[in-house]
Design a protein around this motif. Structure first.
Motif, PDB file in Angstrom:
ATOM      1  N   ASP A 197      28.077   8.020  38.226  1.00 43.91           N
ATOM      2  CA  ASP A 197      28.366   7.566  36.866  1.00 43.91           C
ATOM      3  C   ASP A 197      27.347   6.531  36.405  1.00 43.91           C
ATOM      4  O   ASP A 197      26.898   6.559  35.246  1.00 43.91           O
ATOM      5  CB  ASP A 197      29.780   6.985  36.793  1.00 43.91           C
ATOM      6  CG  ASP A 197      30.854   8.011  37.108  1.00 43.91           C
ATOM      7  OD1 ASP A 197      30.593   9.212  36.880  1.00 43.91           O
ATOM      8  OD2 ASP A 197      31.938   7.620  37.576  1.00 43.91           O
ATOM      9  N   VAL A 198      26.999   5.616  37.311  1.00 42.54           N
ATOM     10  CA  VAL A 198      26.005   4.593  36.959  1.00 42.54           C
ATOM     11  C   VAL A 198      24.652   5.241  36.692  1.00 42.54           C
ATOM     12  O   VAL A 198      23.922   4.828  35.778  1.00 42.54           O
ATOM     13  CB  VAL A 198      25.897   3.546  38.088  1.00 42.54           C
ATOM     14  CG1 VAL A 198      24.775   2.556  37.796  1.00 42.54           C
ATOM     15  CG2 VAL A 198      27.210   2.794  38.253  1.00 42.54           C
ATOM     16  N   TYR A 199      24.308   6.261  37.485  1.00 44.84           N
ATOM     17  CA  TYR A 199      23.036   6.962  37.278  1.00 44.84           C
ATOM     18  C   TYR A 199      22.992   7.593  35.887  1.00 44.84           C
ATOM     19  O   TYR A 199      22.013   7.429  35.144  1.00 44.84           O
ATOM     20  CB  TYR A 199      22.858   8.036  38.353  1.00 44.84           C
ATOM     21  CG  TYR A 199      21.701   8.967  38.092  1.00 44.84           C
ATOM     22  CD1 TYR A 199      20.401   8.597  38.425  1.00 44.84           C
ATOM     23  CD2 TYR A 199      21.910  10.209  37.493  1.00 44.84           C
ATOM     24  CE1 TYR A 199      19.333   9.444  38.159  1.00 44.84           C
ATOM     25  CE2 TYR A 199      20.844  11.058  37.230  1.00 44.84           C
ATOM     26  CZ  TYR A 199      19.565  10.685  37.570  1.00 44.84           C
ATOM     27  OH  TYR A 199      18.515  11.517  37.304  1.00 44.84           O
ATOM     28  N   LEU A 200      24.058   8.311  35.538  1.00 43.45           N
ATOM     29  CA  LEU A 200      24.094   8.954  34.221  1.00 43.45           C
ATOM     30  C   LEU A 200      24.043   7.911  33.112  1.00 43.45           C
ATOM     31  O   LEU A 200      23.363   8.102  32.087  1.00 43.45           O
ATOM     32  CB  LEU A 200      25.357   9.809  34.092  1.00 43.45           C
ATOM     33  CG  LEU A 200      25.462  11.000  35.062  1.00 43.45           C
ATOM     34  CD1 LEU A 200      26.816  11.691  34.897  1.00 43.45           C
ATOM     35  CD2 LEU A 200      24.332  11.994  34.825  1.00 43.45           C
ATOM     36  N   SER A 201      24.739   6.786  33.314  1.00 44.19           N
ATOM     37  CA  SER A 201      24.712   5.723  32.317  1.00 44.19           C
ATOM     38  C   SER A 201      23.324   5.099  32.211  1.00 44.19           C
ATOM     39  O   SER A 201      22.833   4.835  31.106  1.00 44.19           O
ATOM     40  CB  SER A 201      25.745   4.651  32.677  1.00 44.19           C
ATOM     41  OG  SER A 201      25.703   3.570  31.768  1.00 44.19           O
ATOM     42  N   SER A 202      22.659   4.893  33.377  1.00 44.33           N
ATOM     43  CA  SER A 202      21.326   4.296  33.365  1.00 44.33           C
ATOM     44  C   SER A 202      20.314   5.215  32.697  1.00 44.33           C
ATOM     45  O   SER A 202      19.460   4.763  31.930  1.00 44.33           O
ATOM     46  CB  SER A 202      20.883   3.982  34.801  1.00 44.33           C
ATOM     47  OG  SER A 202      21.726   3.027  35.408  1.00 44.33           O
ATOM     48  N   GLY A 215      21.025   7.459  30.460  1.00 41.66           N
ATOM     49  CA  GLY A 215      21.338   7.429  29.030  1.00 41.66           C
ATOM     50  C   GLY A 215      20.806   6.175  28.359  1.00 41.66           C
ATOM     51  O   GLY A 215      20.250   6.231  27.254  1.00 41.66           O
ATOM     52  N   ASN A 216      20.981   5.023  29.035  1.00 46.82           N
ATOM     53  CA  ASN A 216      20.465   3.776  28.481  1.00 46.82           C
ATOM     54  C   ASN A 216      18.945   3.798  28.388  1.00 46.82           C
ATOM     55  O   ASN A 216      18.358   3.286  27.419  1.00 46.82           O
ATOM     56  CB  ASN A 216      20.915   2.595  29.342  1.00 46.82           C
ATOM     57  CG  ASN A 216      22.393   2.335  29.222  1.00 46.82           C
ATOM     58  OD1 ASN A 216      23.022   2.717  28.236  1.00 46.82           O
ATOM     59  ND2 ASN A 216      22.968   1.685  30.216  1.00 46.82           N
ATOM     60  N   LYS A 217      18.313   4.383  29.416  1.00 47.64           N
ATOM     61  CA  LYS A 217      16.853   4.476  29.401  1.00 47.64           C
ATOM     62  C   LYS A 217      16.381   5.334  28.237  1.00 47.64           C
ATOM     63  O   LYS A 217      15.391   5.002  27.556  1.00 47.64           O
ATOM     64  CB  LYS A 217      16.375   5.062  30.730  1.00 47.64           C
ATOM     65  CG  LYS A 217      14.883   4.947  30.968  1.00 47.64           C
ATOM     66  CD  LYS A 217      14.538   5.415  32.376  1.00 47.64           C
ATOM     67  CE  LYS A 217      13.039   5.274  32.643  1.00 47.64           C
ATOM     68  NZ  LYS A 217      12.694   5.728  34.025  1.00 47.64           N
ATOM     69  N   ASN A 247      18.048   5.793  25.466  1.00 50.69           N
ATOM     70  CA  ASN A 247      18.317   5.020  24.251  1.00 50.69           C
ATOM     71  C   ASN A 247      17.222   3.996  23.998  1.00 50.69           C
ATOM     72  O   ASN A 247      16.844   3.748  22.841  1.00 50.69           O
ATOM     73  CB  ASN A 247      19.670   4.326  24.362  1.00 50.69           C
ATOM     74  CG  ASN A 247      20.829   5.299  24.302  1.00 50.69           C
ATOM     75  OD1 ASN A 247      20.683   6.405  23.774  1.00 50.69           O
ATOM     76  ND2 ASN A 247      21.967   4.899  24.832  1.00 50.69           N
TER      77      ASN A 247
END
Length: 394
Positions: free
Chosen positions: A301-306, A308-310, A312
């Motif tokens: 989950d953190v990977y997908l969030s990171s 996504g943030n990258k 963005n």
């Protein structure tokens, strides 16, 4: 790429294997071909005979002997001393025919020992108890772990152990305790020896889990600071390996619980107390495995969030750059329309100014600088820097 391989002879063992890994990350238990008779041994005809080590000991003495064949162990089975017969390798059918005669082994017991892998379990027979366990060890110079089935056949004055692979085991401390008469192992019977080996097998999970704890900690930093495609592969691999550890330790807890609760003359009440301690160790291992599995799932989950943030941040930067150049493009577009100033004084009189070109550049630079200052004051540039780990935070 994930491929399935199905081996069929007298029985079928199914495994799922990653082509990039030498070791199977999933362990599917052995199952017989439908309709095959019980007691069928799935062994190659040309398999070499195993190495058989006999350690015979009592309170005052201990001897170690290499046996040429199983018949040589018959003289030690009914003595007052404890005989530990350690069989390194599964051997061939001829060897197991002799083992069955010497140790009076049921055909189904032989089948469970030979046809690997089996689910960890405890089976009571008339003259012995069969204990199937899984042993794991970290491979030298590698993050991967070695796993194998270890079978223990507990009799009144003997313990027969069968190891799937002869090159790895965690029993050297037990051998040293017997040889040096350390502790109380030589004062007890074969049931205490079985407990000691089971305890060594369970304790062998802790160094493996310690390595996985360090790997997960490193992955946490990598996921936050610089997540890549390789990071996703590492997370996927560690989740598969933790699943293998879970499948190894979960039924092992139930097997030890059976030894504690079932009544058998082969296990003394004193040894049952020690087995309770071994049971507690399995619960600790299970808790650690489940914790690491939750952490590894959270890493995904953190990977997908990171990622996504990258993405963005990249889109944000591109948006800022576009926002700066939009008014500049407008100015350049207006003065690129080539109106004829001779036709009308209103057709871009700036084209005839002496400082028209420098003034146009000054105007565009002023607009760009004003927009950059505006975006900076709004804090839009704050998140463009690379995330750095703070070592002071524990």
């Amino acid at each position: 790429m994930v491929s399935k391989s199905i081996h069929t002879s007298s029985a079928v063992a199914k495994t799922i294997k990653d082509d990039d890994d030498d070791d199977d990350s999933y362990v599917d238990y052995f199952y017989d071909v439908p309709g095959s008779p019980p007691g069928t041994l799935d062994l190659p005809i040309d398999a070499p005979p195993p190495e058989i080590i006999l350690i015979d000991y009592c309170e005052t003495a201990a001897t170690r002997t290499t046996l040429a064949n199983p018949q040589e162990a018959a003289a030690y089975l009914d003595t007052a001393s404890v005989s530990w017969v350690d069989m390194l390798g599964l051997g061939n059918k001829e060897t197991w025919h002799q083992m069955g005669e010497v140790f009076d082994l049921h055909l189904v017991a032989q089948e469970d020992v030979v046809n690997v892998p089996q689910r960890p379990k405890v089976v009571h027979y008339e003259n012995h108890i069969l204990i199937i366990a899984w042993m794991v060890m970290i491979k030298p110079n590698s993050e991967n772990f070695h796993k194998e089935q270890v079978s223990l056949l507990l009799g009144k004055h003997y313990l027969l152990t069968v190891q799937e692979e002869p090159d790895y085991d965690c029993f050297d401390p037990v051998r040293d305790r017997i040889r040096k008469a350390q502790g109380s192992i030589r004062k007890h019977g074969s049931d205490y020896l079985a407990y000691t080996l089971l305890d060594s097998i369970i304790d062998g999970f802790f160094p493996v889990l310690e390595v996985y704890g360090e790997r997960i900690e490193e992955l946490e930093d990598e996921v936050v600071v610089n997540p890549t495609r390789k990071t996703l592969e590492k997370i996927y691999k560690i989740r598969r390996e933790l699943l293998t550890l879970r499948r190894a330790i979960w039924p092992q807890r139930d097997a030890i619980n059976v030894l504690i609760r079932d009544s058998s003359d082969l296990i003394s009440p004193e040894v049952r107390i020690y087995l309770r301690d071994c049971y507690d160790h399995t619960v600790q291992v299970m808790d650690m495995v489940e914790t690491y599995r939750e952490l590894s799932s959270g890493l995904m989950d953190v990977y997908l969030s990171s990622v996504g943030n990258k993405m963005n941040e990249i889109m944000k930067l591109l948006t800022v750059i576009s926002s700066i150049f939009i008014p500049l493009t407008f100015v350049a577009g207006v003065y690129g329309m080539n109106f004829d100033t001779e036709k009308s004084p209103f057709n871009m009189p700036e084209l005839n100014w002496y400082f028209g070109y420098p003034l146009c550049w000054a105007l565009m630079l002023a607009i760009a600088s004003a927009l950059v200052y505006f975006f900076w004051r709004r804090g839009w540039f704050d998140n463009f820097s690379t995330v750095v780990k703070d070592d002071s935070v524990k």
